[in-house]
Design an enzyme around this catalytic site. Structure first.
Site, mmCIF file in Angstrom:
data_model
loop_
_atom_site.group_PDB
_atom_site.id
_atom_site.type_symbol
_atom_site.label_atom_id
_atom_site.label_comp_id
_atom_site.label_asym_id
_atom_site.label_seq_id
_atom_site.Cartn_x
_atom_site.Cartn_y
_atom_site.Cartn_z
ATOM 1 N N VAL A 215 22.403 39.633 -26.339
ATOM 2 C CA VAL A 215 21.972 39.010 -25.086
ATOM 3 C C VAL A 215 22.013 37.492 -25.208
ATOM 4 O O VAL A 215 22.437 36.785 -24.279
ATOM 5 C CB VAL A 215 20.571 39.495 -24.690
ATOM 6 C CG1 VAL A 215 20.126 38.841 -23.379
ATOM 7 C CG2 VAL A 215 20.561 41.015 -24.535
ATOM 8 N N ASP A 216 21.593 36.963 -26.345
ATOM 9 C CA ASP A 216 21.685 35.515 -26.554
ATOM 10 C C ASP A 216 23.134 35.048 -26.484
ATOM 11 O O ASP A 216 23.432 33.984 -25.910
ATOM 12 C CB ASP A 216 21.106 35.145 -27.924
ATOM 13 C CG ASP A 216 19.592 34.959 -27.894
ATOM 14 O OD1 ASP A 216 19.058 34.669 -26.815
ATOM 15 O OD2 ASP A 216 18.956 35.109 -28.942
ATOM 16 N N VAL A 217 24.037 35.812 -27.079
ATOM 17 C CA VAL A 217 25.447 35.422 -27.075
ATOM 18 C C VAL A 217 26.012 35.451 -25.659
ATOM 19 O O VAL A 217 26.715 34.529 -25.224
ATOM 20 C CB VAL A 217 26.254 36.345 -28.011
ATOM 21 C CG1 VAL A 217 27.746 36.043 -27.911
ATOM 22 C CG2 VAL A 217 25.781 36.196 -29.454
#
Length: 436
Positions: A215-217
């Site tokens: 999700v961060d990526v």
């Protein structure tokens, strides 16, 4: 400190005025471009153009989504100054093992290449003033503080816009700036509450997260897209704007067909292991000794090629398997028939034969095997950044006219602090000092 003038509207590079001449060049007082490195013989030469040459990014973010977005902008040629807390720096500097030779976690290096390091204590009046000056000189500011927490330092969007109308201010949160503003945004939690874990894993098994902070990526890529769009708008108008992204929205938009299927039917999808809800065979299949082969048959023609390569062309004429929708309906029988045939050999041997028959497939590689595959295909997946520093995974971007910049090693905490503080205390039209 004197306030530098902001850029005037910049038309597209190929635009012309009514008289047929090129528009006037940007007259910004601050030149953020890198110093010319010259040729191998020492003769000065024009360095290759980068897409974001002249763009200065103030990276006030930490952990992964924001830093990775800033690193991507650095890949594209922007100058990025990473601002961290004195003493401890970004949280990920301590997220190990493994650690680098200087004691910094390898995790930190993954998202902080090609940046200059500056440590500022925003609670200190002088450091806060330097931070505001950096925001006033920057083209882009990236931060992932909780909404409202930067107001007391004069670094919220209202303040940065007032001091720097051309600034693209990108804020990254976990759950937006409304009712979810106070919720901490950690990738693992968002994978859980955002539905990704509910569709990941084996049927009836424990819900699982992805093997990386996915999700961060994804959010980093959304933030990069938003920043680039805002810079394009500024080229035309001279005005910056606020770019807002949040982890939950980035995750929900990435659920694509699963979310669309839910919206069409009202039913919640569940975990299917490595199987696809709408395509078959599109999953891992057991070969000799139970070793797995990933097979991605996307249409009936590919299935016929698969059946032929397996020595069972009659499967493609079986009424249970002739069309994709039939194969999905009869998946259990299909997989048994395929795995009975695949048991005769290893995944790697099958991959060679099936690939030659234009059937998309491949063995389930380890990370080292995946990097070796990329090397064998001429993709140069790893790039060195200096002696004693761990190499970087090569940027996936390939631009023919403005190539991606050669990455530099991530900065040590406050590595460039002295030079940057001197620069911020001087005239606004003084060029950013070259990196040593």
């Amino acid at each position: 400190m004197p306030q530098p003038p902001r850029p005037q509207p910049r038309p597209p590079a190929d635009a012309r005025t009514a008289t047929g001449t090129k528009p006037a060049a940007d007259t910004r007082p601050t030149d953020h471009t890198r110093a010319d490195t010259g040729t191998a013989t020492g003769t000065p030469s024009e360095p290759p153009a980068r897409a974001l040459d002249g763009i200065l990014v103030a990276d006030f973010s930490r952990v992964l989504a924001g830093p990775l977005a800033a690193a991507t902008l650095a890949d594209l040629g922007a100058e990025v100054i990473k601002v961290e807390r004195p003493g401890t720096g970004d949280d990920t500097r301590a997220w190990g093992p493994p650690f680098t030779q200087d004691g910094t976690a390898a995790y930190f290096d993954a998202a902080n290449r090609s940046k200059r390091g500056l440590a500022l204590d925003l609670g200190d009046p002088d450091d806060a003033a330097a931070a505001r000056e950096l925001a006033r000189r920057a083209d882009v500011l990236i931060e992932n503080f909780r909404p409202g927490s930067l107001t007391k330092y004069g670094l919220d969007h209202a303040a940065t816009r007032g001091a720097n109308p051309g600034l693209v201010h990108c804020t990254i949160t976990g759950f937006g700036s409304g009712a979810g503003a106070r919720l901490p945004g950690y990738d693992f939690v968002v994978q859980a509450v955002g539905g990704l874990m509910s569709i990941t894993g084996e049927p009836g098994g424990t819900p699982l997260k992805a093997g990386v902070a996915l999700v961060d990526v994804l959010t980093a890529k959304d933030a990069t897209t938003g920043v680039l769009a805002a810079l394009r708008h500024r080229d035309r108008t001279g005005r910056g704007q606020l770019v807002e992204v949040n982890l939950l929205s980035s995750l929900l938009s990435s659920l694509v067909n699963q979310a669309s299927g839910h919206l069409a039917t009202g039913r919640d999808p569940g975990p299917m292991g490595n199987r696809h809800p709408s395509i078959a065979p599109y999953e891992t299949l057991a070969c000799r000794d139970g070793q797995l082969l990933a097979v991605a048959v996307g249409n009936d023609r590919q299935f016929r090629a698969l059946a032929q390569a397996l020595g069972a062309p009659e499967l493609a004429d079986d009424a249970r398997f002739a069309r994709n929708q039939d194969r999905v309906q009869n998946r259990t029988d299909l997989i048994k028939s395929l795995e009975d045939l695949l048991a005769a050999d290893t995944p790697r041997n099958w991959a060679g034969r099936l690939t030659a028959a234009s059937v998309p497939c491949g063995p389930v590689n380890t990370l080292s095997e995946a990097l070796e595959l990329a090397r064998s295909l001429g993709l140069d997946p790893v790039t060195p950044v200096g002696d004693g520093r761990i190499p970087q995974v090569t940027s996936p971007l390939r631009l023919s006219g403005t190539p991606v910049a050669q990455p530099a090693a991530p900065p040590r905490l406050d590595e460039h602090g002295t030079a940057l503080r001197t620069w911020l205390s001087g005239p606004a039209d003084r060029p950013l000092p070259p990196q040593m």
